[in-house]
Design an enzyme around this catalytic site. Sequence first.
Site, PDB file in Angstrom:
ATOM      1  N   ARG A  19     -88.514  27.986  67.995  1.00 42.89           N
ATOM      2  CA  ARG A  19     -89.031  28.513  66.722  1.00 42.89           C
ATOM      3  C   ARG A  19     -89.396  27.380  65.770  1.00 42.89           C
ATOM      4  O   ARG A  19     -90.405  27.459  65.059  1.00 42.89           O
ATOM      5  CB  ARG A  19     -87.982  29.447  66.080  1.00 42.89           C
ATOM      6  CG  ARG A  19     -87.864  30.776  66.829  1.00 42.89           C
ATOM      7  CD  ARG A  19     -86.589  31.516  66.513  1.00 42.89           C
ATOM      8  NE  ARG A  19     -86.523  31.985  65.147  1.00 42.89           N
ATOM      9  CZ  ARG A  19     -85.417  32.491  64.590  1.00 42.89           C
ATOM     10  NH1 ARG A  19     -84.305  32.584  65.299  1.00 42.89           N
ATOM     11  NH2 ARG A  19     -85.432  32.912  63.346  1.00 42.89           N
TER      12      ARG A  19
ATOM     13  N   ARG B  68     -79.706  39.414  65.190  1.00 37.04           N
ATOM     14  CA  ARG B  68     -80.945  39.308  65.958  1.00 37.04           C
ATOM     15  C   ARG B  68     -80.734  38.545  67.255  1.00 37.04           C
ATOM     16  O   ARG B  68     -80.052  37.521  67.271  1.00 37.04           O
ATOM     17  CB  ARG B  68     -81.998  38.580  65.118  1.00 37.04           C
ATOM     18  CG  ARG B  68     -82.645  39.509  64.129  1.00 37.04           C
ATOM     19  CD  ARG B  68     -83.530  38.823  63.141  1.00 37.04           C
ATOM     20  NE  ARG B  68     -84.354  37.757  63.669  1.00 37.04           N
ATOM     21  CZ  ARG B  68     -85.165  37.027  62.914  1.00 37.04           C
ATOM     22  NH1 ARG B  68     -85.241  37.270  61.621  1.00 37.04           N
ATOM     23  NH2 ARG B  68     -85.893  36.081  63.446  1.00 37.04           N
TER      24      ARG B  68
ATOM     25  N   ARG C 271     -98.889  32.707  59.585  1.00 39.63           N
ATOM     26  CA  ARG C 271     -98.127  31.685  60.298  1.00 39.63           C
ATOM     27  C   ARG C 271     -99.013  30.748  61.095  1.00 39.63           C
ATOM     28  O   ARG C 271     -98.502  29.840  61.739  1.00 39.63           O
ATOM     29  CB  ARG C 271     -97.207  32.390  61.282  1.00 39.63           C
ATOM     30  CG  ARG C 271     -95.732  32.210  60.975  1.00 39.63           C
ATOM     31  CD  ARG C 271     -95.058  33.131  61.936  1.00 39.63           C
ATOM     32  NE  ARG C 271     -93.713  32.884  62.236  1.00 39.63           N
ATOM     33  CZ  ARG C 271     -92.709  33.592  61.744  1.00 39.63           C
ATOM     34  NH1 ARG C 271     -92.904  34.482  60.814  1.00 39.63           N
ATOM     35  NH2 ARG C 271     -91.503  33.371  62.182  1.00 39.63           N
TER      36      ARG C 271
ATOM     37  N   LYS D 129     -86.531  33.035  53.336  1.00 35.98           N
ATOM     38  CA  LYS D 129     -87.672  33.847  52.895  1.00 35.98           C
ATOM     39  C   LYS D 129     -87.260  35.302  52.707  1.00 35.98           C
ATOM     40  O   LYS D 129     -87.549  35.924  51.687  1.00 35.98           O
ATOM     41  CB  LYS D 129     -88.829  33.768  53.913  1.00 35.98           C
ATOM     42  CG  LYS D 129     -89.288  32.360  54.229  1.00 35.98           C
ATOM     43  CD  LYS D 129     -90.417  32.335  55.241  1.00 35.98           C
ATOM     44  CE  LYS D 129     -90.067  32.805  56.627  1.00 35.98           C
ATOM     45  NZ  LYS D 129     -89.090  31.969  57.360  1.00 35.98           N
TER      46      LYS D 129
ATOM     47  N   ARG E 152     -76.157  34.306  60.780  1.00 32.38           N
ATOM     48  CA  ARG E 152     -76.851  35.374  60.029  1.00 32.38           C
ATOM     49  C   ARG E 152     -76.537  36.777  60.538  1.00 32.38           C
ATOM     50  O   ARG E 152     -76.479  37.025  61.727  1.00 32.38           O
ATOM     51  CB  ARG E 152     -78.361  35.165  60.113  1.00 32.38           C
ATOM     52  CG  ARG E 152     -79.114  36.382  59.559  1.00 32.38           C
ATOM     53  CD  ARG E 152     -80.548  36.158  59.335  1.00 32.38           C
ATOM     54  NE  ARG E 152     -81.236  35.564  60.450  1.00 32.38           N
ATOM     55  CZ  ARG E 152     -82.483  35.132  60.386  1.00 32.38           C
ATOM     56  NH1 ARG E 152     -83.147  35.209  59.257  1.00 32.38           N
ATOM     57  NH2 ARG E 152     -83.050  34.622  61.446  1.00 32.38           N
TER      58      ARG E 152
END
Length: 215
Positions: free
Chosen positions: A172, A161, A88, A13, A127
């Site tokens: 998650r 992160r 969400r 996203k 990431r």
Amino acid sequence: MRLILLGPPAAGKGTQAHRLVEKYRIPQLSTGDMLRAAVAEQTPVGLQAKAAMDSGKLVSDEIVNAIVAERISQPDCSRGFIFDGYPRTLNQAEAADRMMASLRQPLDHVIEIRVDDDVLVHRVSGRFTCANCGAVYHDLDRKPKMEGVCDVCGSTEFKRRPDDNAETMVTRLKAYYKETSPLVGFYYCKGLLRAVDGMQPVEQVAAEIDKILAS
Ligand code: AP5
Ligand code: ZN
């Protein structure tokens, strides 16, 4: 143009939103980024949100709806915006509808980015992002063209992160399937939902999104 990018954690996203910001010159409204900024600044919202974020659970609707309501009413959102990671929950989706109605900014598209769970886990574990402009990279799949230098802004500072690990990812993903995936049906029933195959390379996902936005 008002757009929602919907999809599980690490579906891409943010990667796609970043590109659309450049192309359409409208802001990316990432509740994850807003909450991380609040945590870093140790604001009252940040202090309340931190524990949920660190463990991979959702922050309360009350907090998230309030920060979005404040952000969406700012002048740079008057030509449109990209929601990234919001809404969400069904409660957030209904709140978003009310906000957009009161600003007379109807939603144009909801794009669901579909990716298999094992690929999502691979993506979070590699990431990193540019500390200056937020451009998103991956250790194996999407490195900067020149090592250590952001392709977009030339910065040499990057960050990772704390919630990007396989353990937190389980929580998650559960939050996604339980709380967020019902939004697929919610927007389908409104005739706004379009899905793209997020397993393809970034450029092909981008091309599919462009085709939807042009239709
Ligand atoms: P948030 O920051 O929103 O995280 P998320 O939804 O988990 O999504 P991500 O940012 O992890 O993934 P992404 O889809 O943007 O993927 P990306 O483009 O980076 O939320 C974090 C936390 O904040 C939540 O857990 C919650 O606690 C809280 N929160 C936030 N919003 C909330 C809300 N509305 N309500 C309640 N709580 C909220 O890509 C991932 C990686 O894959 C990158 O390395 C990238 O290079 C790579 N990649 C991307 N696309 C491709 C591709 N096509 N092929 C190969 N690699 C790719
Ligand atoms: Zn950068």
